[in-house]
Motif scaffolding. Structure first.
Motif, PDB file in Angstrom:
ATOM      1  N   PHE A 326       0.854  -1.189   0.000  1.00 28.13           N
ATOM      2  CA  PHE A 326       0.000   0.000   0.000  1.00 28.13           C
ATOM      3  C   PHE A 326       0.886   1.233   0.000  1.00 28.13           C
ATOM      4  CE2 PHE A 326       0.646  -0.747   4.547  1.00 28.13           C
ATOM      5  CZ  PHE A 326       0.828   0.529   5.067  1.00 28.13           C
ATOM      6  N   ASP A 327       0.377   2.301  -0.621  1.00 27.93           N
ATOM      7  CA  ASP A 327       1.085   3.577  -0.657  1.00 27.93           C
ATOM      8  C   ASP A 327       0.462   4.518   0.349  1.00 27.93           C
ATOM      9  OD1 ASP A 327       2.733   2.651  -2.614  1.00 27.93           O
ATOM     10  OD2 ASP A 327       1.851   3.822  -4.252  1.00 27.93           O
ATOM     11  N   ALA A 328       1.302   5.147   1.179  1.00 28.42           N
ATOM     12  CA  ALA A 328       0.852   6.068   2.217  1.00 28.42           C
ATOM     13  C   ALA A 328       1.382   7.467   1.927  1.00 28.42           C
ATOM     14  CB  ALA A 328       1.330   5.596   3.578  1.00 28.42           C
ATOM     15  N   LYS A 329       0.455   8.427   1.801  1.00 26.49           N
ATOM     16  CA  LYS A 329       0.836   9.811   1.566  1.00 26.49           C
ATOM     17  C   LYS A 329       0.885  10.568   2.884  1.00 26.49           C
ATOM     18  CE  LYS A 329      -0.487  13.973  -1.007  1.00 26.49           C
ATOM     19  NZ  LYS A 329      -1.485  14.573  -1.939  1.00 26.49           N
ATOM     20  N   PHE A 330       1.997  11.243   3.148  1.00 28.87           N
ATOM     21  CA  PHE A 330       2.176  12.024   4.369  1.00 28.87           C
ATOM     22  C   PHE A 330       1.515  13.395   4.155  1.00 28.87           C
ATOM     23  CE2 PHE A 330       5.117   8.656   4.718  1.00 28.87           C
ATOM     24  CZ  PHE A 330       5.418   8.473   6.061  1.00 28.87           C
ATOM     25  N   LEU A 331       0.406  13.615   4.846  1.00 28.63           N
ATOM     26  CA  LEU A 331      -0.469  14.735   4.519  1.00 28.63           C
ATOM     27  C   LEU A 331       0.070  16.086   4.969  1.00 28.63           C
ATOM     28  CD1 LEU A 331      -3.980  13.182   5.281  1.00 28.63           C
ATOM     29  CD2 LEU A 331      -2.729  13.271   3.119  1.00 28.63           C
ATOM     30  N   ASP A 332       0.963  16.109   5.912  1.00 28.57           N
ATOM     31  CA  ASP A 332       1.456  17.392   6.431  1.00 28.57           C
ATOM     32  C   ASP A 332       2.759  17.845   5.767  1.00 28.57           C
ATOM     33  OD1 ASP A 332      -0.540  17.894   8.535  1.00 28.57           O
ATOM     34  OD2 ASP A 332       0.269  16.050   9.409  1.00 28.57           O
ATOM     35  N   TYR A 333       3.223  17.109   4.750  1.00 27.12           N
ATOM     36  CA  TYR A 333       4.541  17.412   4.197  1.00 27.12           C
ATOM     37  C   TYR A 333       4.520  17.352   2.670  1.00 27.12           C
ATOM     38  CZ  TYR A 333       5.872  16.269   8.994  1.00 27.12           C
ATOM     39  OH  TYR A 333       5.964  16.233  10.364  1.00 27.12           O
ATOM     40  N   GLU A 334       5.145  18.321   2.050  1.00 22.84           N
ATOM     41  CA  GLU A 334       5.448  18.230   0.619  1.00 22.84           C
ATOM     42  C   GLU A 334       6.609  17.265   0.407  1.00 22.84           C
ATOM     43  OE1 GLU A 334       4.104  19.958  -2.011  1.00 22.84           O
ATOM     44  OE2 GLU A 334       2.608  21.029  -0.835  1.00 22.84           O
ATOM     45  N   ASN A 335       7.539  17.302   1.379  1.00 23.87           N
ATOM     46  CA  ASN A 335       8.722  16.442   1.319  1.00 23.87           C
ATOM     47  C   ASN A 335       9.014  15.979   2.740  1.00 23.87           C
ATOM     48  OD1 ASN A 335      11.085  15.130   0.751  1.00 23.87           O
ATOM     49  ND2 ASN A 335      12.224  16.958   0.126  1.00 23.87           N
ATOM     50  N   PHE A 397      -7.331  -3.067   4.711  1.00 24.29           N
ATOM     51  CA  PHE A 397      -6.920  -1.757   4.219  1.00 24.29           C
ATOM     52  C   PHE A 397      -7.767  -1.337   3.012  1.00 24.29           C
ATOM     53  CE2 PHE A 397      -3.385  -2.970   6.782  1.00 24.29           C
ATOM     54  CZ  PHE A 397      -2.733  -1.811   7.153  1.00 24.29           C
ATOM     55  N   GLU A 398      -8.078  -0.034   2.970  1.00 27.61           N
ATOM     56  CA  GLU A 398      -8.840   0.525   1.858  1.00 27.61           C
ATOM     57  C   GLU A 398      -8.268   1.885   1.481  1.00 27.61           C
ATOM     58  OE1 GLU A 398     -12.910   0.792   3.007  1.00 27.61           O
ATOM     59  OE2 GLU A 398     -13.162  -1.368   3.328  1.00 27.61           O
TER      60      GLU A 398
END
Length: 788
Positions: A326-335, A397-398
């Motif tokens: 699964f791919d997790a995007k870190f919502l508080d960071y551009e990098n 997971f969804e």
């Protein structure tokens, strides 16, 4: 008691209750009306067995099992008829195994469908003598067909007898009523809680004040830890009475601890400073072997900007085939700033309410300990991490789900306190740290936390945890602890876990059947047992043996097993079971006073109390993932063994609100309070038959939004719940019918009296369920259902 009798006389004088205003005996329970489904292995209509590997002797009722010729690791032996859906059952039978060896062979007990879906899964095989087992379970609603099955795992010979399967749990029901009369009978011994005591302040012979600035400490200095340790060493050398850190915000980027050790009649004053840490190993502060010391006026934080302790992510892609991930995007960071961060634990997050505690959310453990159980991962974008995960583990997971990734767990504690006496920590605030906020060990005694706060700072962005472990973890102590006006929240584990550690061990055979050596089953906890310590042996059901002796030696065998040999001055008696639980009387987490404290908004439990002589009063417990209070003792064979029993505990004038928030179920799956034991594994279905938890009082508390059980009680004697207000959760109170609020088993003298259940539904019934065969001396009286 005199006040209650006085009220009765007053009412009688005015003719309000001519028949008497109170009762002195318990209500009469409704007895169990259980139906027998299977009785014995001779009940061929309802149970079958594989005759290739089992033979039945009708004269003795014994089923002899021989799996030596089986070609399978798990050989099915016994199967019952199909069970009804949505039904309570009690299964019991005797078993024994020739030449027990749980690593190689055992009976595998299941309640399973034809598609291998299990609702009960237990292994038993440690006893060479017949041992009685009992399991309670509830089949799910729906059309799936479950049956009781017993398999043989490995090759062995064993026997089974007196098999019984019964509909129901074999429990007496005590029902609350709107017209219940007040109970004014004798409750016997009333627990008194902790005795008061004083934590002595420093009493220096002279005023010698050292300023840390004189050792090069400034807000932009390097080597902060080394310079602070030099200042502390100077204080120790000259017998200083005080070390002052000028107010400021200090960045601490050095590994290792700031060590306050062997100081006497000493004050450290942080002047309201904030220490912001970023490091790789070692705790923040180590306070050891100090006498009459005060540590005050300091804030502790972590460098979240460059190395977040935890992060909020959204699942943006899932691949369930082939190399699943699964791919997790870190919502508080551009990098994301630290690409080497591990994922110790991931926890579901409710974006709507900005909270980790909501029904249906789940937790998964990945790399709990750094470097162990590493999950393969790669960065596919500056703020997107791909986590490779097995197809089965990916099932819940969804896309669109949100999680908190905890990048640290029990890594670097804020304070490690060991073997201090008369220590006070005052006006300390922990905004974040990468481990336990406080960890305690050794013979620490006469100490206190006053106005200590642990919590995520208000208004902060991209902050999702305060401490990465427990807020306060007492592994060992010598007791006499006060916690006054403290506020604990936001941590990744329990608010307070107070216990002493025990060891499970077995006698090593010696000459002529005698031995003075015990061998542990694991190396855990052995490091705190020393030659000269006095140990007490308990049987593996926690019943006393009467054996107390000093340790002569602690030795590690050279076979690499990780087990340890502990030799005592006296020969070891024969255990009633398979081994002993060792209590080390060097330690004793007892005489604890907790007043005016707030435990809230945390991922786990509020208080685990595994000590004695305890008073908890005027505290608040709110918005908890798990239960509010857990009083227990237990042991495992290969993990933690904690507690020496619990006795004389009082909780009064507290408010409990919204416990068990993460559970999507109600009823017996949720408990605000647990008083219980565990044996062999944690948790365990098996409870200690000996009452290791005694003299516990809950009085004048308010329980709001009780989702399921108010309390589950096992292995206890003389537990009293009186004068409490109980508010069931609105949705569980909405429908009519019987609702269980207490569950009692393997206990005696449990007294539930004069409590008010505030119900919105006049058709609801509220009951105490007490196991018929394993409980006695239950008193249930004066418990009323009242309108809001």
């Amino acid at each position: 008691m005199l006040r209650e009798l006085g009220e009765c006389l007053l009412f009688s004088c005015f003719g309000i209750m001519a028949a008497g205003c109170c009762q002195t005996e318990s209500d009469v329970p409704m007895p169990p009306a259980d139906a027998v489904v299977v009785s014995g292995f001779g009940d061929s209509k309802n149970i079958s067995f594989d005759r290739r590997f089992a033979s039945f002797d009708s004269s003795t009722g014994v089923l002899r099992v021989d799996s030596l010729k089986s070609a399978h690791m798990f050989q099915p032996i016994v199967r019952s008829l199909n069970l009804k859906p949505n039904t309570n059952y009690t299964l019991s039978f005797n078993y024994r195994v020739e030449n027990p060896n749980m690593k190689e062979h055992f009976f595998h007990i299941l309640v399973r469908t034809g598609a291998n879906e299990d609702i009960l899964w237990e292994n038993e095989g440690e006893s060479a003598q017949f041992k009685r087992l009992e399991y309670k379970f509830t089949t799910p609603p729906g059309g799936k067909l479950y049956s009781v099955q017993i398999h043989a795992r490995g090759k062995f010979v064993g026997e089974l007898s007196d098999f019984k399967l019964v509909e129901g749990f074999g429990e007496n029901l005590y029902i609350a009523a709107p017209e219940a009369r007040k109970f004014c009978g004798d409750l016997g011994k009333i627990p008194s809680g902790a005795e008061d005591f004083e934590v002595l302040p420093p009493a220096p012979s002279s005023e010698k004040i050292v300023n840390a600035a004189d050792f090069g400490i400034s807000e932009d200095c390097e080597n902060f830890v080394a310079k602070m340790n030099a200042a502390i060493a100077k204080c120790r050398e000259i017998g200083a009475s005080k070390l002052v850190l000028n107010k400021g915000i200090y960045k601490v980027a050095n590994d290792g601890e700031i060590n306050f050790s062997d100081l006497k009649d000493f004050i450290f004053d942080g002047s309201g400073s904030t220490l912001v840490y970023r490091k790789n190993y070692g705790g923040n502060f180590n306070i050891t072997n100090c006498r009459r010391m005060v540590f005050k006026n300091l804030k502790m934080d972590w460098d979240w900007e460059n190395d977040p302790i935890a992060s909020l992510v959204e699942v943006v892609k899932i691949e369930r085939n082939g190399d699943s991930y699964f791919d997790a995007k870190f919502l508080d960071y551009e990098n994301f700033p630290n690409k080497n961060s591990r994922i110790a634990i991931l926890t579901g997050y409710d974006m709507k309410n900005s909270h980790i505690n909501a029904p249906g959310l789940f937790t998964r453990v990945l790399e709990l300990t750094k470097g162990k159980g590493i999950t393969r991962r790669e960065w596919v974008a500056p703020n997107v991490l791909r986590v490779y995960y097995s197809k089965n583990d990916l099932a819940p997971f969804e896309i669109g789900q949100h999680f908190i990734f905890a990048h640290y767990y029990y890594d670097m504690h804020g304070f490690f306190l060991r073997s201090n006496e008369h220590l006070s920590l005052e006006n300390v605030e922990i905004l974040s740290c990468a481990g336990h906020a406080f960890a305690v060990a050794g013979t620490q005694k006469y100490w206190q936390l006053k106005n200590v706060k642990i919590g995520i700072p208000k208004g902060s962005k991209a902050r999702y945890l305060s401490c990465a472990g427990d807020h306060l973890h007492i592994a060992y102590s010598a007791g006499y602890f006060k916690m006054l006006s403290c506020d604990f929240s936001g941590g990744n584990d329990d608010c307070l876990n107070a216990h002493d550690c025990s060891i499970y061990a077995q006698p090593v055979p010696g000459e002529k059947g005698k031995s003075n050596v015990l061998r542990t089953l694991s190396k855990r906890n052995v490091s705190e047992f020393y030659a000269g310590d006095e140990i007490e042996l308990r049987n593996d059901d926690y019943s006393p043996t009467g054996f107390v002796s000093k340790i002569v030696s602690v030795k590690w065998p050279s076979d690499g097993s990780g087990m340890c040999d502990i030799a005592s001055e006296k020969d070891i008696p024969k255990p009633s079971g398979n081994g002993f639980v060792l209590f080390n009387r060097r330690y004793g987490t007892k005489n604890i006073i907790i007043r005016d404290c707030n435990f809230h908004d945390t991922k786990a439990r509020a208080i685990l109390m595994l000590g004695s002589d305890v008073t908890i009063e005027r505290c608040r417990f709110a918005n908890l993932a798990g239960m509010a209070v857990k009083i227990e003792t237990g042991y495992t064979f290969n993990s933690w063994c904690e507690g020496y029993g619990a006795d004389n505990i009082v909780l009064r004038d507290c408010v409990f609100e919204n416990a068990c928030m993460r559970s999507s179920k109600s009823g017996r799956n949720c408990k605000d309070i647990i008083i219980s034991s565990y044996c062999k594994t944690d948790p365990s279905r098996e409870k200690a038959k000996f009452p290791i938890l005694t003299n516990i009082l809950f009085e004048n508390n308010t329980f709001k939004n009780v989702k399921g059980l108010l309390a589950e009680i096992h292995s206890a004697d003389n537990v009293i719940f009186r004068g409490n207000e109980i508010y069931p959760l609105a949705q569980t109170d909405a429908s009519a019918g019987l609702k269980e609020i207490f569950l009692i088993g393997n206990s005696k003298n449990i007294k539930i009296v004069n409590n008010n259940i505030v119900s919105r539904n006049s058709s609801s019934e509220y009951a105490v369920c007490a196991e018929d065969k394993s409980t006695r001396g239950i008193v249930f009286a004066g418990n009323r259902i009242v309108e809001p």
